[in-house]
Motif scaffolding. Structure first.
Motif, mmCIF file in Angstrom:
data_model
loop_
_atom_site.group_PDB
_atom_site.id
_atom_site.type_symbol
_atom_site.label_atom_id
_atom_site.label_comp_id
_atom_site.label_asym_id
_atom_site.label_seq_id
_atom_site.Cartn_x
_atom_site.Cartn_y
_atom_site.Cartn_z
ATOM 1 N N GLY A 114 1.020 -1.110 -0.091
ATOM 2 C CA GLY A 114 0.010 -0.019 -0.059
ATOM 3 C C GLY A 114 0.855 1.304 -0.155
ATOM 4 O O GLY A 114 0.669 2.253 -0.743
ATOM 5 N N LEU A 137 2.687 1.564 -3.639
ATOM 6 C CA LEU A 137 1.902 2.020 -4.774
ATOM 7 C C LEU A 137 1.414 3.679 -4.594
ATOM 8 O O LEU A 137 1.537 4.167 -5.694
ATOM 9 N N LEU A 169 -2.536 -7.966 -8.435
ATOM 10 C CA LEU A 169 -1.916 -6.327 -8.570
ATOM 11 C C LEU A 169 -0.997 -6.579 -9.477
ATOM 12 O O LEU A 169 -0.849 -5.487 -10.335
ATOM 13 N N PHE A 200 -2.608 -6.496 -12.854
ATOM 14 C CA PHE A 200 -3.260 -5.166 -13.321
ATOM 15 C C PHE A 200 -2.225 -3.896 -13.662
ATOM 16 O O PHE A 200 -2.400 -3.256 -14.729
ATOM 17 N N GLY A 220 -3.382 0.295 -15.034
ATOM 18 C CA GLY A 220 -2.162 -0.047 -14.475
ATOM 19 C C GLY A 220 -0.923 0.445 -14.976
ATOM 20 O O GLY A 220 0.026 0.942 -14.538
ATOM 21 N N LEU A 242 -7.622 5.945 -7.713
ATOM 22 C CA LEU A 242 -7.524 4.564 -8.037
ATOM 23 C C LEU A 242 -6.474 3.809 -6.952
ATOM 24 O O LEU A 242 -6.419 2.803 -6.197
ATOM 25 N N VAL A 243 -5.205 4.638 -6.734
ATOM 26 C CA VAL A 243 -4.212 3.901 -5.862
ATOM 27 C C VAL A 243 -4.594 3.998 -4.411
ATOM 28 O O VAL A 243 -4.278 3.054 -3.883
ATOM 29 N N ILE A 297 -6.987 0.949 -4.117
ATOM 30 C CA ILE A 297 -6.269 -0.158 -4.087
ATOM 31 C C ILE A 297 -5.641 -0.380 -2.844
ATOM 32 O O ILE A 297 -5.462 -1.480 -2.256
ATOM 33 N N ILE A 322 -8.132 -1.706 -0.423
ATOM 34 C CA ILE A 322 -8.362 -3.002 -0.604
ATOM 35 C C ILE A 322 -7.453 -3.958 0.025
ATOM 36 O O ILE A 322 -7.654 -4.805 0.958
ATOM 37 N N ILE A 323 -6.336 -3.529 -0.341
ATOM 38 C CA ILE A 323 -4.951 -4.175 0.554
ATOM 39 C C ILE A 323 -5.255 -4.196 2.104
ATOM 40 O O ILE A 323 -5.060 -5.007 2.864
#
Length: 319
Positions: free
Chosen positions: A42, A45, A179, A182, A189, A215-216, A219, A222-223
């Motif tokens: 995380g 990214l 990931l 993606f 990505g 977006l990041v 993500i 989500i992580i």
């Protein structure tokens, strides 16, 4: 001489005298290392796409897990709670981009870093207001996560595995593969990678900074949720989990702030080495509790010889 023997000889003799116990220690370290690596992903990214060191990633793990448990306590079915929690993390990502990051575009990096500290403090206060400060039980059985134990006998050895740990390892591996696919195979990505490789060039060809930031951060959310479920299944869900999440910092110091591969390998190294040191050196020589500081000492030692980390890019400035 006795001290040198206890420091250099005896621990290694103990390791190979009980290979089954050594395999058990390595497995425990592997599980912890994988979860450390997930949290570090995380950080990586967000830093790659925006040059922001997201200090809030640790509290995002706690907040995501508490949100999941909170929805379930309201009577929402487990998997619906997961979907709603993902929705909350998306709203959080949009809010951070609109309210915090967009007004600070072009500001020095330290300002953006301080903004993520502000996000951390806000999420702590907001989370305690909504969920309270007591420890909560992760809804593992409701999510279909097995909680039993089974015996695995590799190479004729004996290894006791908890099913929730095996599940965490499998899910983490799938998440990392997804990931990487993606980032390498999809248009968005590749846009994230381009923004990390050359910020100005990516903006000049029409890549939307605001879209990539949302977006990041989503993500990363989500992580955070996956990691929160896995850690919560092992130790419960409370704000004390944030301390464990900050183990990602030495992982980043080892692997480098921009390397996904470094985050994965660094996490595994920290998990394995800290568990081995705790069992074979920490408990016999130092009375235990070395897992709280060993990772940071190891990372500092590596930085003495390679300041950019094991997988970070060496920065060369020409004057």
């Amino acid at each position: 001489m006795d001290f040198l023997n206890s420091l250099l000889v005896q621990p290694f003799a103990d390791m190979f005298a009980a290979p089954d116990f050594l395999m058990q220690v390595l497995w425990e370290g592997l599980v912890s290392g994988i979860l450390y690596a997930l949290i570090a992903l995380g950080f990586v990214l967000i830093f790659r796409s925006s040059r922001i060191f997201n200090f809030a990633q640790g509290i995002m793990v706690v907040f995501a897990a508490l949100t999941l448990v909170g929805f379930h306590e309201m009577g929402v079915p487990a998997w619906i709670s997961v979907i709603l929690s993902l929705g909350v993390m998306f709203v959080l990502a949009v809010s951070i981009e609109r309210v915090v990051l967009r007004p600070l575009v072009g500001q020095p990096d330290i300002i953006l870093f301080m903004a993520t500290i502000g996000i951390t403090l806000f999420l702590i206060g907001f989370g305690e207001l909504i969920f309270g400060g007591e420890n909560k039980i992760m809804i593992t059985e409701e999510l279909g996560i097995p909680t039993g134990e089974f015996i695995f006998e590799p190479f004729g050895g004996f290894l006791l595995l908890e099913q929730k740990d095996v599940t965490a390892v499998v899910v983490a591996a799938v998440l990392v593969i997804a990931l990487l696919a993606f980032l390498n195979k999809t248009r968005m990505g590749r846009a994230i990678r381009a923004l990390g490789d050359d910020h100005q060039a990516a903006l000049s060809v029409g890549i939307s900074l605001q879209t990539i930031w949302v977006l990041v951060w989503f993500i990363a959310g989500i992580i955070a949720l996956v990691t929160g479920i896995a850690w919560g299944a092992r130790a419960g869900v409370s704000f004390a989990l944030e301390v464990i999440a900050y183990k990602a910092l030495p992982v980043l110091m080892l692997g480098g702030l921009e390397s996904i591969t470094g985050a994965i390998i660094g996490g595994l190294m920290i998990g394995l080495f800290e568990k081995l040191f705790e069992i074979y050196w920490g408990q016999p020589l130092l009375g235990g509790n070395t897992e709280t500081w060993f990772a940071f000492v190891l990372a500092l030692f590596v930085l003495l010889f390679r300041p950019q980390g094991l997988f970070g890019e060496r920065i060369i400035e020409r004057v």
